[in-house]
Design an enzyme around this catalytic site. Structure first.
Site, PDB file in Angstrom:
ATOM      1  N   THR A  40       0.805  -1.227   0.000  1.00 24.29           N
ATOM      2  CA  THR A  40       0.000   0.000   0.000  1.00 24.29           C
ATOM      3  C   THR A  40       0.837   1.275   0.000  1.00 24.29           C
ATOM      4  O   THR A  40       0.293   2.369   0.004  1.00 24.29           O
ATOM      5  CB  THR A  40      -0.980   0.019   1.194  1.00 24.29           C
ATOM      6  OG1 THR A  40      -0.265  -0.311   2.388  1.00 24.29           O
ATOM      7  CG2 THR A  40      -2.099  -0.985   0.998  1.00 24.29           C
ATOM      8  N   HIS A  45       8.636  -0.026   5.433  1.00 22.67           N
ATOM      9  CA  HIS A  45       9.024   0.665   6.661  1.00 22.67           C
ATOM     10  C   HIS A  45       9.604  -0.377   7.610  1.00 22.67           C
ATOM     11  O   HIS A  45       9.637  -1.571   7.289  1.00 22.67           O
ATOM     12  CB  HIS A  45       7.849   1.432   7.277  1.00 22.67           C
ATOM     13  CG  HIS A  45       6.618   0.608   7.519  1.00 22.67           C
ATOM     14  ND1 HIS A  45       6.540  -0.351   8.499  1.00 22.67           N
ATOM     15  CD2 HIS A  45       5.409   0.610   6.906  1.00 22.67           C
ATOM     16  CE1 HIS A  45       5.342  -0.910   8.491  1.00 22.67           C
ATOM     17  NE2 HIS A  45       4.626  -0.358   7.522  1.00 22.67           N
ATOM     18  N   HIS A  48       8.187  -3.801   8.327  1.00 22.50           N
ATOM     19  CA  HIS A  48       8.351  -4.894   7.352  1.00 22.50           C
ATOM     20  C   HIS A  48       9.671  -5.652   7.556  1.00 22.50           C
ATOM     21  O   HIS A  48       9.842  -6.752   7.036  1.00 22.50           O
ATOM     22  CB  HIS A  48       8.374  -4.344   5.920  1.00 22.50           C
ATOM     23  CG  HIS A  48       7.085  -3.760   5.458  1.00 22.50           C
ATOM     24  ND1 HIS A  48       6.927  -2.429   5.167  1.00 22.50           N
ATOM     25  CD2 HIS A  48       5.872  -4.331   5.236  1.00 22.50           C
ATOM     26  CE1 HIS A  48       5.682  -2.202   4.774  1.00 22.50           C
ATOM     27  NE2 HIS A  48       5.021  -3.332   4.815  1.00 22.50           N
ATOM     28  N   LYS A  82      -6.553  -5.594  12.833  1.00 17.42           N
ATOM     29  CA  LYS A  82      -7.004  -4.244  12.513  1.00 17.42           C
ATOM     30  C   LYS A  82      -8.482  -4.097  12.871  1.00 17.42           C
ATOM     31  O   LYS A  82      -9.220  -5.058  12.897  1.00 17.42           O
ATOM     32  CB  LYS A  82      -6.800  -3.950  11.026  1.00 17.42           C
ATOM     33  CG  LYS A  82      -5.339  -4.042  10.604  1.00 17.42           C
ATOM     34  CD  LYS A  82      -5.171  -3.778   9.136  1.00 17.42           C
ATOM     35  CE  LYS A  82      -3.718  -3.890   8.727  1.00 17.42           C
ATOM     36  NZ  LYS A  82      -3.224  -5.258   8.764  1.00 17.42           N
ATOM     37  N   ARG A  86      -8.677  -1.094   5.191  1.00 16.79           N
ATOM     38  CA  ARG A  86      -7.632  -0.199   4.692  1.00 16.79           C
ATOM     39  C   ARG A  86      -8.081   0.469   3.396  1.00 16.79           C
ATOM     40  O   ARG A  86      -9.052   0.058   2.771  1.00 16.79           O
ATOM     41  CB  ARG A  86      -6.351  -0.999   4.457  1.00 16.79           C
ATOM     42  CG  ARG A  86      -6.469  -2.020   3.356  1.00 16.79           C
ATOM     43  CD  ARG A  86      -5.122  -2.599   2.961  1.00 16.79           C
ATOM     44  NE  ARG A  86      -4.467  -3.249   4.070  1.00 16.79           N
ATOM     45  CZ  ARG A  86      -3.694  -4.312   3.947  1.00 16.79           C
ATOM     46  NH1 ARG A  86      -3.509  -4.883   2.774  1.00 16.79           N
ATOM     47  NH2 ARG A  86      -3.088  -4.843   4.981  1.00 16.79           N
ATOM     48  N   GLN A 178      -5.813 -15.355   0.681  1.00 16.72           N
ATOM     49  CA  GLN A 178      -4.440 -15.635   1.122  1.00 16.72           C
ATOM     50  C   GLN A 178      -4.162 -17.133   1.102  1.00 16.72           C
ATOM     51  O   GLN A 178      -3.067 -17.564   0.730  1.00 16.72           O
ATOM     52  CB  GLN A 178      -4.191 -15.075   2.524  1.00 16.72           C
ATOM     53  CG  GLN A 178      -2.719 -15.219   2.940  1.00 16.72           C
ATOM     54  CD  GLN A 178      -2.389 -14.490   4.222  1.00 16.72           C
ATOM     55  OE1 GLN A 178      -2.976 -13.466   4.536  1.00 16.72           O
ATOM     56  NE2 GLN A 178      -1.425 -15.009   4.967  1.00 16.72           N
ATOM     57  N   ASP A 199       0.005 -12.606  14.047  1.00 13.70           N
ATOM     58  CA  ASP A 199      -1.396 -12.304  13.735  1.00 13.70           C
ATOM     59  C   ASP A 199      -1.851 -12.944  12.419  1.00 13.70           C
ATOM     60  O   ASP A 199      -3.029 -12.916  12.083  1.00 13.70           O
ATOM     61  CB  ASP A 199      -1.629 -10.782  13.695  1.00 13.70           C
ATOM     62  CG  ASP A 199      -0.787 -10.087  12.626  1.00 13.70           C
ATOM     63  OD1 ASP A 199       0.236 -10.647  12.199  1.00 13.70           O
ATOM     64  OD2 ASP A 199      -1.154  -8.965  12.228  1.00 13.70           O
ATOM     65  N   LYS A 234       3.612   0.289  20.212  1.00 10.54           N
ATOM     66  CA  LYS A 234       3.859  -0.317  18.904  1.00 10.54           C
ATOM     67  C   LYS A 234       5.270  -0.014  18.413  1.00 10.54           C
ATOM     68  O   LYS A 234       5.743   1.118  18.491  1.00 10.54           O
ATOM     69  CB  LYS A 234       2.830   0.205  17.896  1.00 10.54           C
ATOM     70  CG  LYS A 234       2.830  -0.571  16.603  1.00 10.54           C
ATOM     71  CD  LYS A 234       1.635  -0.235  15.749  1.00 10.54           C
ATOM     72  CE  LYS A 234       1.637  -1.044  14.468  1.00 10.54           C
ATOM     73  NZ  LYS A 234       0.500  -0.730  13.608  1.00 10.54           N
ATOM     74  N   LYS A 237       6.901   3.032  15.111  1.00 13.30           N
ATOM     75  CA  LYS A 237       6.193   4.299  14.958  1.00 13.30           C
ATOM     76  C   LYS A 237       6.891   5.372  15.791  1.00 13.30           C
ATOM     77  O   LYS A 237       7.361   5.103  16.894  1.00 13.30           O
ATOM     78  CB  LYS A 237       4.745   4.173  15.449  1.00 13.30           C
ATOM     79  CG  LYS A 237       3.892   3.258  14.598  1.00 13.30           C
ATOM     80  CD  LYS A 237       3.272   4.006  13.443  1.00 13.30           C
ATOM     81  CE  LYS A 237       2.237   3.127  12.741  1.00 13.30           C
ATOM     82  NZ  LYS A 237       1.688   3.779  11.570  1.00 13.30           N
ATOM     83  N   THR A 238       6.932   6.588  15.271  1.00 14.59           N
ATOM     84  CA  THR A 238       7.381   7.730  16.044  1.00 14.59           C
ATOM     85  C   THR A 238       6.232   8.729  16.063  1.00 14.59           C
ATOM     86  O   THR A 238       5.181   8.496  15.462  1.00 14.59           O
ATOM     87  CB  THR A 238       8.624   8.383  15.411  1.00 14.59           C
ATOM     88  OG1 THR A 238       8.238   8.949  14.140  1.00 14.59           O
ATOM     89  CG2 THR A 238       9.737   7.367  15.195  1.00 14.59           C
TER      90      THR A 238
END
Length: 430
Positions: A40, A45, A48, A82, A86, A178, A199, A234, A237-238
């Site tokens: 996406t 990032h 991954h 989630k 998305r 999947q 997950d 998490k 993330k910042t």
């Protein structure tokens, strides 16, 4: 039978669930395995990176890695973990993202097709786009019961009383799509193993079940834990969002700083997961760190290794130099080497003021530090600081009278004022 790959991943803290028979399969023969990557965005990032490191270890142990870009599943949205659907993508965006992700993956995986275990990038859109809805429910859907699908945790959470969003039929079918990916790769690439985050266990095992029912074949699965920080928040993330591998989205300096600023507990965990350092090297650096935590040897080594792997030696050196500007010795020359983006990153949060160029040019030390900026309260304070020899302009000591010219401006725009070691002020020419 213990598998060398699984043993390696277990001491690194990268195994959560493992299907019986997986280790025997990995020991028996070179095995093709895959992980799915969300397409996406046009960059990976650091979230991954866990999956990418799984593929890297797999290839280093002689097995064949497949990176599956979820073009079709990116058009649906995975409900796992989630609470909302998305954003969905069109094919043009997906193809662009796919090409960008492959370039990034080349830093980690060997795609040289002359090697028997060369990495491959596949996109499930390529085999799903011709499938009609009727064909899919006839040929695939009938093999998996609704009872089986409802038993998955990812579905239960979204249908449970605590979920306000509910779940669309599109998302409900995600595990079938999947699962079919695994079936397709089993048929076409002899892929016997799928890996992913914990997950994903429900989706992965749907694939192994399809292979068992439709091909009378045997396929395997293992997952790694979802990475969190020691405080439970998490990972990756910042305050400003994701930490990206593309330097245009996250500069190497900010990337380096992310790893450098991890806690002791997290750094000890992350150095096993995100570097290829050996067990002996890691145990040695952890031991050194515990003897002198203030030196932050563990964080420095972690930040260096991951930055080199993602960006290369040159960008690492630039990031270290940029970091030293605030916390170590630096010169005007090192300031001028920084890109404007890195310069602003280094001095993010420093008090600043904008002045016209006409106001700046010709200014003396009293104008700069007091009269036009209010960095120091008065000319008397400037005078005392000069006597203490504690004022700097662009990291150079001010020892006499000055008059600012164009040549003093960094990037033709900035002046860095400093008193003592830690008090900074930025003047920006508008």
């Amino acid at each position: 039978m213990a598998s060398a790959l699984i043993e390696e991943l277990q001491w690194r803290g990268m195994v959560h669930d493992i299907m019986p028979g997986t280790e025997e399969q990995l020991e028996k023969e070179p095995t093709t395995a895959y992980v799915g990557i969300d397409p996406t965005a046009d960059s990976l990032h650091i979230g991954h990176l866990v999956s990418v490191m799984l593929l890297k270890h797999l290839q280093l142990h002689g097995h064949k890695p497949l990176a599956l870009v979820g073009g079709a599943t990116g058009m649906i949205g995975d409900p796992s973990g989630k609470s909302k659907e998305r954003n969905l993508l069109n094919e043009e965006q997906l193809r662009h993202n796919e090409a960008c992700l492959k370039e990034q993956l080349k830093r980690f995986l060997d795609f040289d097709q002359s090697e028997p275990n060369a990495a491959e990038l596949v996109n499930n859109y390529d085999w799903m786009k011709e499938f009609s809805f009727l064909e899919f429910i006839r040929d695939i859907g009938k093999h998996i019961t609704v009872n089986y699908m409802m038993s998955k945790d990812s579905v239960k959470k979204r249908l449970g009383s605590e979920s306000k969003e509910g779940m669309s039929f599109t998302e409900f079918t995600y595990q079938l799509v999947q699962g079919y990916d695994f079936l397709h790769l089993y048929r076409e690439k002899n892929c016997r193993l799928q890996m992913g985050g914990s997950d994903q266990w429900g989706n992965i095992t749907t694939g192994t079940e399809m292979i068992r029912r439709m091909e009378q074949g045997e396929a395997f699965a293992f997952t790694c834990p979802l990475i969190t920080k020691a405080d439970g928040s998490k990972f990756g993330k910042t305050e400003s969002g994701n930490v990206w591998l593309d330097k245009k989205l996250t500069s190497p300096y900010k990337f380096y700083q992310f790893w450098l600023n991890t806690s002791d507990e997290d750094a000890e965990k992350y150095i096993k997961i995100f570097t290829l350092l050996s067990r002996e090297e890691i145990e040695k650096i952890v031991s050194e760190h515990k003897e002198a935590p203030g030196r932050r040897a563990l964080q420095k080594k972690l930040a260096e290794e991951v930055t080199i792997m993602v960006h290369g030696e040159e960008d690492l050196q630039t990031a270290i130099e940029a970091s030293n500007i605030l916390f170590g010795k630096a010169t005007e020359e090192s300031l001028r080497k920084l890109s404007e983006e890195d310069f602003l990153s280094v001095f993010e949060g420093v008090p600043q003021t904008e002045l016209s160029k006409n106001e700046i040019i010709g200014s003396n030390e009293y104008d700069l530090f007091s009269g036009k900026t209010d960095f120091l309260k008065s000319n008397g304070e400037v005078r005392r600081a000069l006597k203490e020899n504690s004022l700097q302009l662009n990291k150079e000591k001010i020892q006499g009278e000055i008059s600012i010219s164009d040549d003093n401006l960094i990037n033709d725009k900035y002046l860095l004022l400093q008193r003592g070691k830690k008090n900074y002020f930025l003047v920006i020419a508008k």
